[in-house]
Design an enzyme around this catalytic site. Structure first.
Site, PDB file in Angstrom:
ATOM      1  N   SER A 281       0.812  -1.224   0.000  1.00  0.00           N
ATOM      2  CA  SER A 281       0.000   0.000   0.000  1.00  0.00           C
ATOM      3  C   SER A 281       0.841   1.268   0.000  1.00  0.00           C
ATOM      4  O   SER A 281       0.663   2.160   0.841  1.00  0.00           O
ATOM      5  CB  SER A 281      -0.943  -0.021   1.194  1.00  0.00           C
ATOM      6  OG  SER A 281      -1.716  -1.189   1.181  1.00  0.00           O
ATOM      7  N   ARG A 296       7.805   6.164  -3.664  1.00  0.00           N
ATOM      8  CA  ARG A 296       8.155   6.821  -2.401  1.00  0.00           C
ATOM      9  C   ARG A 296       7.440   6.093  -1.268  1.00  0.00           C
ATOM     10  O   ARG A 296       6.447   5.408  -1.456  1.00  0.00           O
ATOM     11  CB  ARG A 296       7.743   8.306  -2.404  1.00  0.00           C
ATOM     12  CG  ARG A 296       6.243   8.538  -2.547  1.00  0.00           C
ATOM     13  CD  ARG A 296       5.887  10.010  -2.519  1.00  0.00           C
ATOM     14  NE  ARG A 296       4.466  10.228  -2.758  1.00  0.00           N
ATOM     15  CZ  ARG A 296       3.907  10.316  -3.944  1.00  0.00           C
ATOM     16  NH1 ARG A 296       4.668  10.213  -5.031  1.00  0.00           N
ATOM     17  NH2 ARG A 296       2.609  10.503  -4.070  1.00  0.00           N
ATOM     18  N   ASP A 334      -3.788  -1.955  -1.870  1.00  0.00           N
ATOM     19  CA  ASP A 334      -4.908  -2.336  -1.007  1.00  0.00           C
ATOM     20  C   ASP A 334      -6.247  -1.842  -1.533  1.00  0.00           C
ATOM     21  O   ASP A 334      -7.281  -2.491  -1.340  1.00  0.00           O
ATOM     22  CB  ASP A 334      -4.684  -1.837   0.421  1.00  0.00           C
ATOM     23  CG  ASP A 334      -4.438  -0.335   0.491  1.00  0.00           C
ATOM     24  OD1 ASP A 334      -4.302   0.305  -0.562  1.00  0.00           O
ATOM     25  OD2 ASP A 334      -4.351   0.202   1.609  1.00  0.00           O
TER      26      ASP A 334
END
Length: 674
Positions: A281, A296, A334
Site C-alpha cells: 500500500s 516513495r 490495497d
C-alpha cells in the site's frame, strides 16, 4: 463559647444570687434607697420595696438560670456537631424577638424588663445567606467555550468548499491520466477485470499497509464466499526506517515461513506452489501484474535504499533464501484489493466501480476505460475488456494546496512528518494523522491560561469536586501520543456527564479527573476534525462517481462502492457524514446520492490480493510453471542431508528415474493446461 467556660459562668451567677442581700439605706417609708444595686449585671431600680425587688430578683434569677441552661445546651450541641466551627448556631436568629441585656452571658426577655427603663425596639437579625456552589457559567467556562468555538470554526468545511474541491479533484485526475509526476498519480494496475463470485482455489496473500503486517491464506469457495486464516504482527519501528531494504523484506519472508509451518505444513510435502498476492500500500510504478518499482514511502516508512526497486523481486529473493514454496504472483494495492473483494462478495448485477480505503491511510482505485489513459502503459496486459483498474494515489491530492484547507495545526503536523509537503490530502483524512491534529489543537488551548483547559484553580471549579491533574508522561505532550481511537470514544459518548470519555482521557492520556467542561471542549474539537475528514472523503468518492458517468444513466440503478478501514468501521456516523456531503455536491444532489451504495469490503486487502493472484496464475505461461516446479524440486533436494558416503547407483536406475520424472512433469503440465 466553649462548654467549660459557659458552665463556669453559670455557676458563678448562681452563687451570686444565693448570697444574702446587703443592708442598705432606706427611706422613711421603708423603700430602698435610690442608689441602684448591681447583681451580676441585673439592675434593680429605686422606687421598689426590698421585698418587691427580691421577688423580681427571684423571677429574674429563675429566668437567667433557664437562659443559661438553654445556652449551655445549645453550645454543647453546636460544639459536638460543628466541632467548635465558629459556633454558627449561636449566630442564627432566635424565633422570638430578643434584645440584648447588658449581661454578656444571656438575653433578657422583653417581658422581664422594668417599665422605668426606656425599652429598646425589638431586634430580629436578618439571616445570613446560605453558602452556594459557584455557577457553572463562570468566566473561565465562558473563555473555554469561546476558545473551543474558535478552534472548531477553523475546521469548518462548507458545501461550497466541497464543490470547489470536487472540481479540482476531477481536474487533477485527468491530469494524472495524461502524464506522470502529477499529484494524483493515476497508476495503471494491469488488472483488466473484476471477479463475479464463481472463482475457486487456495491462495496466499500478504498485506503491508501500515503499522501491521498480515499473512493470509484464502480459500475461494466459488459462491461469493471464502474462508480466511491469517496471522498479524506489528512492524518493529526500527524496520520502518531501516538502512537497507533486505532488513524489512527478510522480516516479511520470515513471517510467511512461520505462517506456513503453523497452518499449511502439509503442503511442504506435496510440492504445492502457493501463488501469493502482495498487497503493498505505497506508491509504486507498476510494470506488470507482479512487477512494480517503489516511487516513495508513506505512513511513517522511510527506507531510501528501496526507492526505485522492484518490491516483488526484493520479497522473492528473501522467500527463496528461506526455500519456501511461494511465488509472488501479483502486486496489489490495497484499494485494488478492496475493489476486487467487494466485486466478489457483493450480490446483484451491479459491479463495484470504486474501492476506497479510509483507515491508517487513504487511497482509492476505480475502473477506467483504457482509451482515457493517454500516458503509455509499459508491459503486457489484457486489452479485450477495454478497461483497467487505476490506482489513483489520491492521498497526495492537491499537494500544492490550491484548495485544501490548511490550519496552523495542519502545518505543524506536516512539518514534523517524515515527508513534508507530500500526502497533503491523506494528512487531513486518514486515521494516522487525525489524532495528531487534535493533539496540536488541544495543546494550543492548554497553553492559554485564560481557557483553563485541563486545569482548575481549586476543586470548586470541577464538577467532580476535585482538581484535574496531568501526568508529565501524558501522550498529550508527546508527538503522535494521541491515538485517533479516542476520537471514536468522544463521538460515541452522549451521556450527560461524558463519563466514558472522561475515563478514557484518564486511561489513555493520563489526564486525571477532567471536568465536564474539559470533556465537552475535547469532544467538540475532535468532532470537528473528524467531520472535516468525512466531508473530504466525500469529495474523492463524489469525484469518482461523477467521472464514471453513471449518476445520470437511467439504466444504472445502483452505483456500488466498496470501502474499508478503521474510520468507516469504528468512527460513529462517518458514512452518514459522507452521505450528507455527497448530497450537497453539484451533479449528485439529494436524488443522485440515493443511487450510491457504500458497502464495507471486509478483508479487502487479503481476499482481493488472492483474487488478483488467481488472475495472475491464469496469465502464466508454461515456462513459468516448469521453472517453479524445477525450483521446488531443487529446494526439496537441497533439504536432504548429504550422507557421509554416497552409495554407488547403477546407471540404468538413474536413467529410469529420469524418464519417470520427465513423465511426471509432462503429466502435471498437461493437467494444468486442461
Amino acid at each position: 463559647m466553649p462548654l467549660r467556660e459557659t458552665v463556669t459562668a453559670a455557676h458563678a451567677l448562681r452563687q451570686n444570687y444565693n448570697k444574702e442581700p446587703q443592708p442598705s439605706a432606706s427611706s422613711p417609708d421603708g423603700t430602698a434607697a435610690s442608689a441602684p444595686r448591681a447583681a451580676s449585671g441585673v439592675t434593680v431600680w429605686s422606687g421598689m420595696s426590698t421585698a418587691a425587688a427580691a421577688k423580681d430578683g427571684a423571677v429574674v434569677h429563675r429566668c437567667s438560670l433557664l437562659s443559661v441552661v438553654m445556652l449551655a445546651a445549645v453550645t454543647l450541641l453546636a460544639h459536638l456537631l460543628l466541632h467548635d466551627a465558629k459556633l454558627l448556631l449561636l449566630r442564627l436568629p432566635s424565633p422570638v424577638c430578643l434584645f440584648h441585656s447588658p449581661s454578656p452571658f444571656f438575653f433578657v426577655p422583653r417581658f422581664f424588663s422594668s417599665s422605668a427603663q426606656a425599652e429598646p425596639e425589638p431586634v430580629c437579625l436578618k439571616p445570613a445567606p446560605f453558602t452556594t456552589v459557584p455557577p457553572l457559567s463562570r468566566p473561565l467556562t465562558m473563555a473555554l467555550a469561546s476558545a473551543t468555538t474558535r478552534v472548531v470554526s477553523e475546521f469548518d468545511f462548507s458545501d461550497a468548499d466541497a464543490n470547489r474541491h470536487v472540481q479540482e479533484f476531477l481536474r487533477q485526475m485527468d491530469e494524472g491520466l495524461e502524464k506522470d509526476g502529477t499529484s494524483i498519480s493515476q497508476i495503471p494496475t494491469y488488472v483488466t477485470g473484476v471477479p463475479n463470485g464463481t472463482e475457486k482455489g487456495l491462495y496466499l496473500a500478504i498485506d503491508l499497509g501500515g503499522t501491521n503486517f498480515r499473512v493470509c491464506s484464502i480459500t475461494l469457495n466459488g459462491d461469493t464466499t471464502f474462508n480466511l486464516t491469517y496471522n498479524k504482527v506489528a512492524i518493529p519501528k526500527p524496520l520502518m526506517v531501516a538502512k537497507t531494504a533486505p532488513e524489512l523484506f527478510a522480516f516479511l519472508a520470515k513471517q510467511i515461513e512461520l505462517f506456513l509451518k503453523e497452518h499449511h505444513a502439509e503442503h511442504f510435502e506435496s510440492h504445492h506452489i502457493f501463488r501469493l498476492g502482495f498487497t503493498f500500500s505505497f506508491p509504486v510504478k507498476q510494470l506488470g501484474i507482479n512487477k512494480g518499482k517503489l516511487i516513495r514511502w508513506t505512513k511513517g516508512f522511510d527506507i531510501p535504499d528501496a526507492v526505485g526497486k522492484d518490491v516483488c523481486a526484493l520479497l522473492q529473493v528473501e522467500i527463496d533464501r528461506l526455500r519456501l514454496p511461494v511465488r509472488v504472483a501479483a502486486l496489489v494495492n490495497d484499494t485494488v484489493g478492496t475493489l476486487m473483494a467487494r466485486s466478489y462478495t457483493s450480490k446483484g448485477k451491479h459491479r463495484s466501480i470504486l474501492g476506497g480505503i479510509f483507515g491508517t491511510g487513504t487511497n482509492g482505485a476505480y475502473m477506467e476505460k483504457t482509451a482515457n489513459i493517454h500516458k503509455s502503459i509499459e508491459g503486457q496486459y489484457d486489452t479485450s475488456t477495454g478497461e483497467m483498474v487505476v490506482n489513483t494515489e489520491w492521498g497526495s491530492f492537491d499537494n500544492q494546496l490550491n484548495v485544501l484547507p490548511s490550519t496552523p495545526w495542519d502545518k505543524a503536523l506536516d512539518a514534523q512528518s517524515v515527508n513534508p509537503g507530500y500526502q497533503m490530502f491523506e494528512k487531513r483524512v486518514s486515521g494516522m494523522f487525525l489524532g495528531e491534529i487534535v493533539r496540536f489543537a488541544v495543546l494550543d488551548m492548554m497553553k492559554n491560561d485564560a481557557t483553563s483547559l485541563f486545569k482548575d484553580l481549586n476543586s470548586s471549579f470541577n464538577d467532580w469536586e476535585t482538581t484535574t491533574n496531568i501526568s508529565p508522561q501524558s501522550g498529550i505532550f508527546e508527538a503522535w501520543g494521541l491515538d485517533s481511537a479516542i476520537m471514536s470514544v468522544a463521538a460515541s459518548d452522549n451521556s450527560p456527564e461524558l463519563s466514558t470519555l472522561r475515563q478514557e482521557l484518564e486511561n489513555t492520556l493520563q489526564i486525571y479527573n477532567p471536568s465536564l467542561e474539559d470533556a465537552q471542549a475535547f469532544k467538540a474539537v475532535a468532532g470537528s476534525v473528524a467531520r472535516r475528514a468525512a466531508r473530504l472523503s466525500a469529495v474523492a468518492i463524489g469525484a469518482v462517481a461523477l467521472k464514471s458517468g453513471k449518476i445520470d444513466d437511467p439504466e444504472e440503478e445502483i452505483i456500488d462502492i466498496g470501502i474499508d478501514g478503521s474510520l468507516v468501521e469504528h468512527y460513529p456516523f462517518f458514512r452518514d457524514m459522507i452521505y450528507e456531503a455527497l448530497s450537497a455536491i453539484d451533479g449528485i444532489g439529494p436524488e443522485g446520492v440515493k443511487k450510491i451504495r457504500i458497502g464495507i469490503a471486509k478483508d479487502g486487502s487479503g481476499v482481493g490480493a488472492a483474487l488478483i493472484a488467481l488472475v495472475a496464475q491464469r496469465m502464466e505461461k508454461p515456462d513459468d510453471f516448469l521453472a517453479d516446479l524445477r525450483k521446488d524440486i531443487k529446494r526439496s533436494l537441497d533439504a536432504i542431508p548429504n550422507p557421509i558416503e554416497e552409495p554407488m547407483v547403477p546407471t540404468n536406475l538413474l536413467a529410469a528415474a529420469g524418464i519417470v520424472g520427465l513423465a511426471a512433469i509432462a503429466a502435471i503440465w498437461w493437467s494444468r493446461q486442461r
